[in-house]
Design a protein around this motif. Structure first.
Motif, mmCIF file in Angstrom:
data_model
loop_
_atom_site.group_PDB
_atom_site.id
_atom_site.type_symbol
_atom_site.label_atom_id
_atom_site.label_comp_id
_atom_site.label_asym_id
_atom_site.label_seq_id
_atom_site.Cartn_x
_atom_site.Cartn_y
_atom_site.Cartn_z
ATOM 1 N N ARG A 204 26.154 32.583 31.138
ATOM 2 C CA ARG A 204 28.094 32.367 31.366
ATOM 3 C C ARG A 204 28.593 32.027 30.098
ATOM 4 N N ARG A 205 27.944 31.750 29.012
ATOM 5 C CA ARG A 205 28.695 31.290 27.927
ATOM 6 C C ARG A 205 28.415 32.600 26.682
ATOM 7 N N PHE A 206 27.379 33.226 26.616
ATOM 8 C CA PHE A 206 27.331 34.155 25.447
ATOM 9 C C PHE A 206 26.751 35.520 26.146
ATOM 10 N N GLY A 207 26.546 35.947 27.158
ATOM 11 C CA GLY A 207 26.368 37.151 27.892
ATOM 12 C C GLY A 207 27.282 37.975 27.440
ATOM 13 N N MET A 208 26.719 39.530 27.239
ATOM 14 C CA MET A 208 27.500 40.313 26.832
ATOM 15 C C MET A 208 28.826 40.706 28.144
ATOM 16 N N LEU A 209 28.357 40.550 29.392
ATOM 17 C CA LEU A 209 29.268 40.971 30.537
ATOM 18 C C LEU A 209 29.065 39.333 31.358
ATOM 19 N N LEU A 210 30.293 39.204 31.990
ATOM 20 C CA LEU A 210 30.197 38.236 33.253
ATOM 21 C C LEU A 210 30.562 38.926 34.403
ATOM 22 N N PHE A 211 29.751 38.298 35.583
ATOM 23 C CA PHE A 211 29.944 39.222 36.691
ATOM 24 C C PHE A 211 30.360 37.961 37.913
ATOM 25 N N ALA A 212 30.932 38.474 39.020
ATOM 26 C CA ALA A 212 31.196 37.646 40.170
ATOM 27 C C ALA A 212 30.916 38.468 41.516
ATOM 28 N N VAL A 213 30.425 37.979 42.408
ATOM 29 C CA VAL A 213 30.209 38.707 43.660
ATOM 30 C C VAL A 213 31.111 37.767 44.659
ATOM 31 N N GLY A 214 31.798 38.440 45.603
ATOM 32 C CA GLY A 214 32.650 37.491 46.492
ATOM 33 C C GLY A 214 33.219 38.487 47.588
ATOM 34 N N LYS A 215 33.667 37.757 48.654
ATOM 35 C CA LYS A 215 34.032 38.422 49.814
ATOM 36 C C LYS A 215 35.329 37.555 50.178
#
Length: 218
Positions: A204-215
């Motif tokens: 969440r801090r340094f990852g190349m990508l951030l992601f979210a799954v939602g509805k």
């Protein structure tokens, strides 16, 4: 079309085809996040399909796949990549009429590397258009670049002419919240580009990508 012209994207996707379509570690990790959701979400939209890599992945999993982009080159690449198994749709997600150009609703709407090329106001317009295409119990799955990733130092060398405004983790969650989407899973991936990566601790801090799954929020 946000910060980048169609010609920028056409040139980028033409170069992407020439460079090949092997799965990078980031793509493999995206697939790892996606895989548990595929069985119960058989109709999928790849929004901003680009080179068609993920459209091909969805087709290979037996999903009914549609691929949306504004770049004719990207759509042609996707048609070739999927052997025309995916329905390709040219639409501008900033246009109020864009949901009317898509004949279906979807159990899953996926995007990788889409929202960061647009202003916050434009992101909200696009999000509302995508939500209009989401089935009642459908999932919205979004991957965006992380502002604090070391990748941002070298990204311009790999994507010349393509401007973007990366997200931080709270910013991605806010995009979902202000558009009525409840997040059920989120995080960051590809902290380091190897088989093992400390994504759970540092993603969440340094990852190349951030992601979210939602509805849709009830």
């Amino acid at each position: 079309m946000g910060q980048c012209t169609v010609s920028n994207w056409d040139g980028f996707w033409a170069r992407a085809e020439a460079s090949g379509s092997d799965a990078s570690w980031s793509k493999k990790r995206i697939i790892h996040i996606l895989s548990p959701f595929l069985l119960n979400h058989p109709k999928v939209l790849d929004a901003g399909c680009g080179s068609g890599f993920f459209s091909k992945f969805f087709c290979d999993q037996g999903l009914v796949t549609s691929s949306l982009d504004y770049s004719p080159v990207a759509l042609a690449l996707t048609a070739r990549c999927t052997n025309n198994r995916s329905q390709t749709i040219r639409a501008d997600l900033l246009a109020p009429s864009s949901p009317g150009l898509v004949p279906n609703t979807f159990d899953m709407i996926f995007s990788d590397g889409l929202f960061e090329h647009f202003s916050p106001d434009e992101q909200d317009i696009m999000m509302k258009n995508l939500v209009a295409l989401l089935a009642v119990d459908g999932l919205l799955v979004t991957f965006v670049p992380n502002r604090w990733s070391p990748w941002q130092v070298v990204r311009p060398l790999f994507m010349p002419g393509i401007k973007e405004d990366p997200f931080d983790y709270p910013g991605l969650l806010d995009l979902y919240a202000r558009n009525g989407i409840t997040v059920i899973l989120s995080g960051g991936i590809n902290t380091i580009p190897f088989r093992w990566s400390p994504d759970t601790l540092l993603g969440r801090r340094f990852g190349m990508l951030l992601f979210a799954v939602g509805k849709r929020a009830l």
